[in-house]
Write a protein that holds these residues in place. Structure first.
Motif, mmCIF file in Angstrom:
data_model
loop_
_atom_site.group_PDB
_atom_site.id
_atom_site.type_symbol
_atom_site.label_atom_id
_atom_site.label_comp_id
_atom_site.label_asym_id
_atom_site.label_seq_id
_atom_site.Cartn_x
_atom_site.Cartn_y
_atom_site.Cartn_z
ATOM 1 N N THR A 52 0.829 -1.210 0.000
ATOM 2 C CA THR A 52 0.000 0.000 0.000
ATOM 3 C C THR A 52 0.862 1.259 0.000
ATOM 4 O O THR A 52 1.986 1.246 0.506
ATOM 5 C CB THR A 52 -0.945 0.037 1.219
ATOM 6 N N ASP A 71 4.708 5.868 -4.024
ATOM 7 C CA ASP A 71 4.005 5.822 -5.316
ATOM 8 C C ASP A 71 4.872 5.272 -6.442
ATOM 9 O O ASP A 71 4.395 4.515 -7.296
ATOM 10 C CB ASP A 71 3.481 7.220 -5.690
ATOM 11 N N TRP A 86 -5.124 -4.631 -7.831
ATOM 12 C CA TRP A 86 -4.836 -3.412 -7.093
ATOM 13 C C TRP A 86 -5.996 -2.452 -7.249
ATOM 14 O O TRP A 86 -6.792 -2.553 -8.177
ATOM 15 C CB TRP A 86 -3.512 -2.778 -7.521
ATOM 16 N N GLU A 88 -7.489 1.732 -5.858
ATOM 17 C CA GLU A 88 -7.284 2.979 -5.122
ATOM 18 C C GLU A 88 -8.476 3.184 -4.209
ATOM 19 O O GLU A 88 -9.620 2.966 -4.602
ATOM 20 C CB GLU A 88 -7.153 4.155 -6.089
ATOM 21 N N ARG A 93 -3.337 3.636 -2.677
ATOM 22 C CA ARG A 93 -3.432 2.436 -3.503
ATOM 23 C C ARG A 93 -3.044 1.201 -2.679
ATOM 24 O O ARG A 93 -2.171 1.273 -1.811
ATOM 25 C CB ARG A 93 -2.538 2.565 -4.739
#
Length: 196
Positions: A52, A71, A86, A88, A93
């Motif tokens: 995450t 990120d 995955w 968001e 995320r």
């Protein structure tokens, strides 16, 4: 007492390779609490640890609750096809590392994923044999109480979570089994039975 509703799945015989079991449901329904309770009594149940971009909450450790990445690292995981799914959520995320899940399944171990609706839908696409389990709250009011009672998030984040929860609750029919979380002990026992 919790309620289990099966949607046409047949029990897995011990001779077959274990199925991937996906636990999903709205934020605040108690997914993490149920899984923690089950794994305390049955530590042999393997739970995939997600990556995450969210910052750790107090007490969380990297590699235990999540793999905390930035990120740029998350973008690389996506680009290299290293995530089974995955999504968001609330500005962060989350994703499931693919290799670890496949390795455990190939070794004959049951695997549990605790993920959100977007992720569950992606798993359904890539692994159609996976069993999707929906964890539902006893009522909408109880879900609101649980979300607002955490005290760890701003009012804005709570509002986003409640809006998402309405969408997630509406997707219950997409799942193979529904468990209603009126008792953590009962639901943990039912989830363990599904894994076996």
């Amino acid at each position: 007492m919790s309620t289990a509703v099966s949607r046409g799945t047949s029990p897995v015989s011990p001779a077959r390779q274990p199925r991937l079991t996906v636990l999903s449901g709205p934020s605040g329904v108690g997914k993490s609490t149920v899984v923690a309770h089950m794994r305390k009594a049955h530590p042999e149940v393997w739970l995939s640890v997600s990556a995450t971009t969210r910052k750790p909450r107090p007490g969380e450790q990297d590699g235990v609750q999540y793999f905390f990445v930035d990120d740029e690292e998350f973008d690389k995981l996506i680009a290299n096809g290293e995530l089974l799914e995955w999504a968001e959520f609330a500005g962060n995320r989350y994703g499931t590392p693919r290799r670890a899940v496949l390795d455990r399944l190939e070794a004959g171990e049951p695997v549990l994923l605790e993920i959100d609706l977007q992720g569950a839908r992606q798993v359904r696409e890539t692994m159609p044999d996976a069993r999707l389990v929906f964890l539902a709250p006893p009522s909408w009011d109880e879900l609101v109480r649980r979300l607002t009672g955490r005290g760890t998030e701003s009012a804005e984040v709570i509002e986003r979570r409640l809006a998402a929860a309405k969408v997630e609750l509406a997707a219950e029919s997409e799942f193979d089994v529904t468990l209603v979380n009126t008792s953590v002990e009962d639901v943990a026992r039912e989830l363990l039975a599904l894994l076996r």
